[in-house]
Design an enzyme around this catalytic site. Structure first.
Site, PDB file in Angstrom:
ATOM      1  N   ASP A  78       0.812  -1.217   0.000  1.00  0.00           N
ATOM      2  CA  ASP A  78       0.000   0.000   0.000  1.00  0.00           C
ATOM      3  C   ASP A  78       0.841   1.260   0.000  1.00  0.00           C
ATOM      4  O   ASP A  78       0.452   2.278  -0.581  1.00  0.00           O
ATOM      5  CB  ASP A  78      -0.932  -0.001   1.216  1.00  0.00           C
ATOM      6  CG  ASP A  78      -2.113  -0.930   1.021  1.00  0.00           C
ATOM      7  OD1 ASP A  78      -2.078  -1.730   0.077  1.00  0.00           O
ATOM      8  OD2 ASP A  78      -3.067  -0.852   1.807  1.00  0.00           O
ATOM      9  N   CYS A 119       1.144  -8.274   5.325  1.00  0.00           N
ATOM     10  CA  CYS A 119       0.777  -6.870   5.170  1.00  0.00           C
ATOM     11  C   CYS A 119      -0.669  -6.661   4.709  1.00  0.00           C
ATOM     12  O   CYS A 119      -1.208  -7.446   3.934  1.00  0.00           O
ATOM     13  CB  CYS A 119       1.731  -6.189   4.190  1.00  0.00           C
ATOM     14  SG  CYS A 119       3.432  -6.154   4.775  1.00  0.00           S
ATOM     15  N   ASP A 120      -1.241  -5.605   5.222  1.00  0.00           N
ATOM     16  CA  ASP A 120      -2.460  -4.964   4.748  1.00  0.00           C
ATOM     17  C   ASP A 120      -3.567  -5.921   4.306  1.00  0.00           C
ATOM     18  O   ASP A 120      -4.035  -6.741   5.086  1.00  0.00           O
ATOM     19  CB  ASP A 120      -2.083  -3.966   3.640  1.00  0.00           C
ATOM     20  CG  ASP A 120      -1.151  -2.890   4.194  1.00  0.00           C
ATOM     21  OD1 ASP A 120      -1.563  -2.218   5.136  1.00  0.00           O
ATOM     22  OD2 ASP A 120      -0.023  -2.749   3.706  1.00  0.00           O
ATOM     23  N   LYS A 121      -3.960  -5.899   3.017  1.00  0.00           N
ATOM     24  CA  LYS A 121      -5.110  -6.679   2.544  1.00  0.00           C
ATOM     25  C   LYS A 121      -4.844  -8.177   2.545  1.00  0.00           C
ATOM     26  O   LYS A 121      -5.763  -8.976   2.452  1.00  0.00           O
ATOM     27  CB  LYS A 121      -5.496  -6.263   1.112  1.00  0.00           C
ATOM     28  CG  LYS A 121      -5.612  -4.778   0.871  1.00  0.00           C
ATOM     29  CD  LYS A 121      -6.485  -4.126   1.886  1.00  0.00           C
ATOM     30  CE  LYS A 121      -5.998  -2.768   2.301  1.00  0.00           C
ATOM     31  NZ  LYS A 121      -4.614  -2.572   2.562  1.00  0.00           N
ATOM     32  N   CYS A 192       5.382  -2.645   8.367  1.00  0.00           N
ATOM     33  CA  CYS A 192       5.795  -1.339   8.884  1.00  0.00           C
ATOM     34  C   CYS A 192       5.565  -1.232  10.394  1.00  0.00           C
ATOM     35  O   CYS A 192       4.545  -1.665  10.907  1.00  0.00           O
ATOM     36  CB  CYS A 192       5.073  -0.233   8.137  1.00  0.00           C
ATOM     37  SG  CYS A 192       5.544  -0.182   6.391  1.00  0.00           S
ATOM     38  N   GLU A 448      -6.679   4.488  -0.165  1.00  0.00           N
ATOM     39  CA  GLU A 448      -6.248   5.033   1.106  1.00  0.00           C
ATOM     40  C   GLU A 448      -5.817   6.490   0.916  1.00  0.00           C
ATOM     41  O   GLU A 448      -5.320   6.862  -0.140  1.00  0.00           O
ATOM     42  CB  GLU A 448      -5.084   4.231   1.682  1.00  0.00           C
ATOM     43  CG  GLU A 448      -5.519   2.862   2.193  1.00  0.00           C
ATOM     44  CD  GLU A 448      -4.403   2.126   2.893  1.00  0.00           C
ATOM     45  OE1 GLU A 448      -3.241   2.529   2.762  1.00  0.00           O
ATOM     46  OE2 GLU A 448      -4.695   1.119   3.567  1.00  0.00           O
ATOM     47  N   SER A 474      -4.780   4.886   5.425  1.00  0.00           N
ATOM     48  CA  SER A 474      -3.711   3.987   5.827  1.00  0.00           C
ATOM     49  C   SER A 474      -3.714   3.873   7.339  1.00  0.00           C
ATOM     50  O   SER A 474      -4.144   4.789   8.051  1.00  0.00           O
ATOM     51  CB  SER A 474      -2.366   4.540   5.359  1.00  0.00           C
ATOM     52  OG  SER A 474      -1.315   3.915   6.040  1.00  0.00           O
TER      53      SER A 474
END
Length: 561
Positions: A78, A119-121, A192, A448, A474
């Site tokens: 992202d 990560c993320d999705k 992150c 985002e 985000s």
């Protein structure tokens, strides 16, 4: 075993022949077949090393008496996709990942599943797909990255880098200072380092009991993380060999697990994206979990861990040192009835048994309920004429002076328009920035908004400007940033009717977001309303826009029109 469908009986001779071509021997056909969903991809810092983790998992599964079959999912970073049309593909990638898990596992009738996301999705996508398959499943993420540090020792992270762009644009940061942040903000592999979306979701996997303890906080690429990976691999073989329905994912990730996830989310001030993902996860788990219930949980849970970007320099490595998610859950559970302690976990113990000996090791990092950062949770759902179906705000990242705010609207029909407007100093103190047509359908893809929110912070407007959008943020976003406004502009939501200069009132503690315009005037605007329709060339995004629901329904794809 489920895999007997493809390996038992004389009529499965051709199937076994194909399996032998992959290296299987006679003795392997009586062992459980374990799927390994690996999200290795070279371009994502949290994933480029996961190929090695896959190798470790395969070896551990073989040692424990299972037969491993590794396959891969896609991934979108992202941060790298941020600020351009690549971000349109981020949220839709969740659906591709879920579909790929379902496809491989069901086409080959594998007995159990171990997922290696980060990560993320990718985390929620794997959870959604695994829930459809509903076999014994363990999640073990790649782990968080270390925090970065400037030469003076100041902790920094990805959010620092995004906000530095705005500070530099204002002339308040030199080229050399900006370059130092660029080089030091992301110092290692891993998700992150703050409580952004990836670490929020990996933490919630612990809360739901679908991952081993330490999943959300043990640093990536360390001996401790590798031991966790091995332990998870051995555990999935044990679960598969027991061939017990109680180990199926939906028996662990149930209504109580969803509730527990939101409790931990509130206590740790997780990313606002967790609301979007947990609502979709609840639907896949066939759990009725209305969005209004989130505020009920928030009122019961104190915010006891303030982690970057929530006006804090604390990072995941600090949470791990202070006792991890178990310590957070143990402290939260001291309030009777807040957590479902009887819910099972993939390790066979209940949540209560898992956390019973956990202690806070650093009270400056994880606070007690009595000394909480806030008596209520770090996320809230807002309602009002601007968001009759709800909107989401990360209250943990808002300055006290912005919890109640009234300002004049300045409207943009895309994120890029907003970025241009902020960079050209059109946005002033006292404004409410409205970014619309960026919802799941209108984007399409629900971008985002880290770039505009970071610019607002970098320009020193974080305590004088609010932002609302039908898009999302985000996990690195902070400030008075309200996202997921539903209904979205593309479906005729009130956010589409806002005009420059309209007054908008936000009250986080009252859970309200109101457009202060007479109903008669809004009715006249609605009669003249024609939605902005963006030109989309992508066949996938066109298909996504036709099928996707709004954010208050998790931006889940409809299976029936």
């Amino acid at each position: 075993m489920r895999s007997d469908t493809i390996k038992k009986g004389f009529d499965r001779t051709p199937h076994r022949s194909l399996l032998r071509a992959t290296g299987l021997k006679d003795e392997d056909f009586d062992k459980p077949f374990i799927g390994i969903a690996n999200s290795h991809i070279d371009i994502i810092p949290g994933h480029f090393f996961l190929q090695e983790y896959g190798r470790i998992v395969k070896e551990a599964i073989r040692e424990a008496g299972g037969v491993p079959f590794e396959f891969n999912t896609i991934g979108v970073d992202d941060g790298i996709a941020m600020g351009h049309d690549g971000m349109l593909y981020s949220l839709p990638s969740r659906e591709i990942i879920a579909d790929s898990i379902e496809t491989v596992m069901n086409a080959h009738k594998l007995d159990a599943l171990i997922c290696i996301p980060n990560c993320d999705k990718i985390v929620p996508g794997m959870i959604m797909g695994a829930l459809r398959v509903n076999v014994p499943t363990v999640f073990v993420s790649g782990g968080p990255m270390k925090a970065g540090h400037k030469s003076d020792g100041t902790p920094i992270d990805l959010a620092t880098a995004f906000e530095a762009v705005g500070t530099h644009a204002q002339g308040k940061m030199s080229d050399s200072e900006l370059f130092e942040i660029e080089c030091e903000a992301c110092p290692s592999g891993g998700s992150c380092s703050g409580m952004f979306t990836a670490n929020s979701m990996n933490t919630l996997c612990e809360a739901m009991g679908i991952a081993l303890e330490g999943n959300g906080t043990i640093l990536a690429m360390t001996p401790e993380r590798i031991e966790l990976v091995k332990k998870a691999a051995k555990r999935i073989v044990q679960m598969a060999k027991e061939d017990d329905q109680k180990h199926n994912l939906r028996n662990i990730l149930n209504e109580k697990a969803v509730h527990n996830a939101f409790v931990v989310d509130m206590a740790m001030g997780g990313s606002s994206n967790t609301v979007l993902h947990m609502l979709s996860i609840a639907k896949e788990a066939e759990v009725d979990f209305p969005i209004t219930k989130i505020n009920e949980i928030a009122k019961q849970v104190a915010h006891i861990a303030k982690i970057s970007p929530s006006l804090s320099t604390v990072h995941m490595e600090d949470i791990n040192r202070a006792g991890g998610v178990n310590a957070v859950m143990r402290e939260v559970s001291r309030r009777d009835g807040v957590l479902y302690l009887d819910n099972p976990t993939v390790t066979g113990e209940s949540i209560g048994e898992r956390i019973q000996n956990a202690d806070i090791k650093d009270l400056d990092i994880i606070h007690t309920n009595e000394n909480a950062f806030s008596p209520v949770g770090g996320l809230a759902i807002l309602f009002g004429n601007l968001c009759t179906e709800g909107a989401v705000v990360k209250t943990a990242g808002i300055a006290d002076t912005m919890r109640s705010f009234k300002g004049r609207a300045i409207c943009f029909d895309s994120q890029q328009e907003a970025i241009d407007g902020i960079m050209s100093h059109r946005v002033k103190a006292g404004h409410v920035v409205v970014i619309r047509y960026e919802g799941p359908k209108g984007g399409p893809g629900m971008q985002e908004m880290l770039a505009p929110t970071s610019l607002i912070m970098g320009l020193g407007l974080g305590e004088s400007v609010a932002l609302i959008t039908d898009g999302r943020f985000s996990g690195a976003t902070r400030g008075a940033s309200i996202g997921h406004v539903s209904p979205e502009a593309a479906e005729g939501g009130t956010i589409a009717l806002v005009k420059d200069g309209d007054e908008i009132a936000l009250d986080v503690d009252a859970n309200t977001l109101e457009l202060l315009v007479d109903e008669s005037e809004l009715k006249q605007r609605l009669e003249k309303f024609r939605p902005v329709v963006k030109k989309v060339d992508s066949k996938w995004l066109k298909r996504y826009a036709l099928l996707v629901s709004n954010a208050s329904n998790g931006a889940a794809l409809k299976t029936e029109l």
